[in-house]
Enzyme design. Structure first.
Site, mmCIF file in Angstrom:
data_model
loop_
_atom_site.group_PDB
_atom_site.id
_atom_site.type_symbol
_atom_site.label_atom_id
_atom_site.label_comp_id
_atom_site.label_asym_id
_atom_site.label_seq_id
_atom_site.Cartn_x
_atom_site.Cartn_y
_atom_site.Cartn_z
ATOM 1 N N HIS A 118 1.153 4.793 8.625
ATOM 2 C CA HIS A 118 1.713 3.827 8.754
ATOM 3 C C HIS A 118 3.287 3.916 8.196
ATOM 4 O O HIS A 118 4.253 2.974 8.989
ATOM 5 C CB HIS A 118 0.787 2.423 8.353
ATOM 6 C CG HIS A 118 1.309 1.645 7.138
ATOM 7 N ND1 HIS A 118 0.915 2.150 5.787
ATOM 8 C CD2 HIS A 118 2.070 0.603 7.066
ATOM 9 C CE1 HIS A 118 1.417 1.173 5.021
ATOM 10 N NE2 HIS A 118 2.030 0.444 5.775
ATOM 11 N N SER B 190 0.828 -1.423 0.182
ATOM 12 C CA SER B 190 0.142 -0.071 0.099
ATOM 13 C C SER B 190 0.839 1.235 0.016
ATOM 14 O O SER B 190 0.391 2.205 -0.706
ATOM 15 C CB SER B 190 -0.872 0.141 1.210
ATOM 16 O OG SER B 190 -0.314 -0.231 2.631
ATOM 17 N N GLU B 191 1.919 1.280 0.590
ATOM 18 C CA GLU B 191 3.022 2.510 0.605
ATOM 19 C C GLU B 191 4.315 1.739 0.951
ATOM 20 O O GLU B 191 4.636 0.709 1.697
ATOM 21 C CB GLU B 191 2.830 3.399 1.675
ATOM 22 C CG GLU B 191 1.645 4.328 1.511
ATOM 23 C CD GLU B 191 0.224 4.030 2.204
ATOM 24 O OE1 GLU B 191 -0.822 4.456 2.122
ATOM 25 O OE2 GLU B 191 0.605 3.209 3.329
ATOM 26 N N THR B 192 5.424 2.449 0.212
ATOM 27 C CA THR B 192 6.587 2.023 0.655
ATOM 28 C C THR B 192 7.394 3.531 0.766
ATOM 29 O O THR B 192 7.029 4.724 0.121
ATOM 30 C CB THR B 192 7.635 1.788 -0.666
ATOM 31 O OG1 THR B 192 6.900 0.481 -1.014
ATOM 32 C CG2 THR B 192 9.023 1.570 -0.380
#
Length: 289
Positions: free
Chosen positions: A78, A47-49
């Site tokens: 997060h 979902s994210e890096t």
């Protein structure tokens, strides 16, 4: 030529080893271009890096750049907490410090069992009180299932819809075309609260599809901002998210008398490695060394 960049895999808001929201953290990302960071985020397909750079703010210890597989985000919860977990170990940081994001400075707190970020930003609120049938179609629910609709921004603008029952939260069916029309590149956060426990779900668009996120700190902060505007503070809630997709996340949300919003959770490290990045796009890989 291939340049190695170290990364860490962590699960944020996790209380079990394979729970939480997975995140890739690149703690030394100086030298990567915007295009390379976007391609790396697409490669990991999480979902994210998050990519850590030297800060341009003297009061912050590092600067974060946060990418989804499709675009960069000014702030996300997060990735901020996951990056803080890695940096705290690598840099021997104090229990409280600042990280720089594209949305501004964020204060981090390391407590005995969790990491929290604190926000005291300006809160933008736009309450939606018309065109309710459009939102019932968006969710596949009835008008009696919806308590409040509002766009909120404490760092990342999102659409928050309060539901009147846990059953409505669990049984909603998102209409993809209406999602693209209404939510666009933002996110939809559904929530129901009872006895200081908030059950929530968050949806975002990716490559034309609607995807559910297992754990979302920025949306929890927006929920705190909405409660603050609604006069429901101080509060101390526990947030349950991700159970519908078998990826349980547990967050804490607090808003105190100073109108500071705190969002926190536990982080579990699950792996690390190196990614080899070519200096030119399309350069053939030489494999692992």
């Amino acid at each position: 030529m291939l340049t190695p960049y170290a990364y860490h895999l962590v699960n944020v808001f996790a209380e079990t080893y394979f729970g939480g929201n997975p995140l890739a953290v690149f703690p030394q990302a100086d030298g990567l271009t915007d295009q390379q960071m976007q391609l790396i985020a697409r490669q990991f397909n999480l979902s994210e890096t998050v990519f850590v750079h030297q800060t341009t703010e003297s009061s912050a210890v590092r600067k974060l750049r946060i990418f989804t597989p499709d675009y960069e985000l000014p702030f996300a919860g997060h990735p901020t907490i996951g990056a803080a977990f890695v940096l705290h170990q690598q840099l021997n940081l104090p229990e409280t410090y600042l990280l720089q994001t594209q949305a501004g400075l964020v204060k981090l707190f390391h407590e005995a069992k969790q990491i929290c970020f604190g926000l005291q930003n300006h809160i933008d609120v736009e309450v939606i009180d018309d065109n309710l049938p459009q939102y019932t179609q968006l969710l596949g629910l009835s008008e009696s299932d919806i308590a409040q609709i509002a766009w909120i921004n404490t760092g990342s603008r999102q659409l928050l819809i309060q539901l009147t029952s846990l059953n409505a939260l669990k049984t909603c069916q998102i209409h993809p075309a209406l999602f693209q029309q209404i939510v666009k590149q933002s996110a939809l956060y559904l929530w129901f609260v009872e006895q200081n426990q908030a059950n929530v779900r968050l949806f975002f668009g990716s490559n034309g599809a609607v995807v559910e996120d297992p754990g979302t700190g920025s949306a929890a902060a927006n929920l705190g901002g909405l409660c603050l505007k609604n006069g429901l503070t101080p509060l101390n809630w526990r947030i349950y998210q991700g159970d519908e997709i078998q990826r349980p996340n547990r967050l804490t949300l607090q808003v105190d008398e100073s109108e500071t919003i705190y969002v926190g959770g536990k982080v579990i490290a699950v792996g690390c490695g190196e990614l080899f990045v070519p200096s030119g796009e399309g350069e053939p890989s030489q494999g692992c060394r």
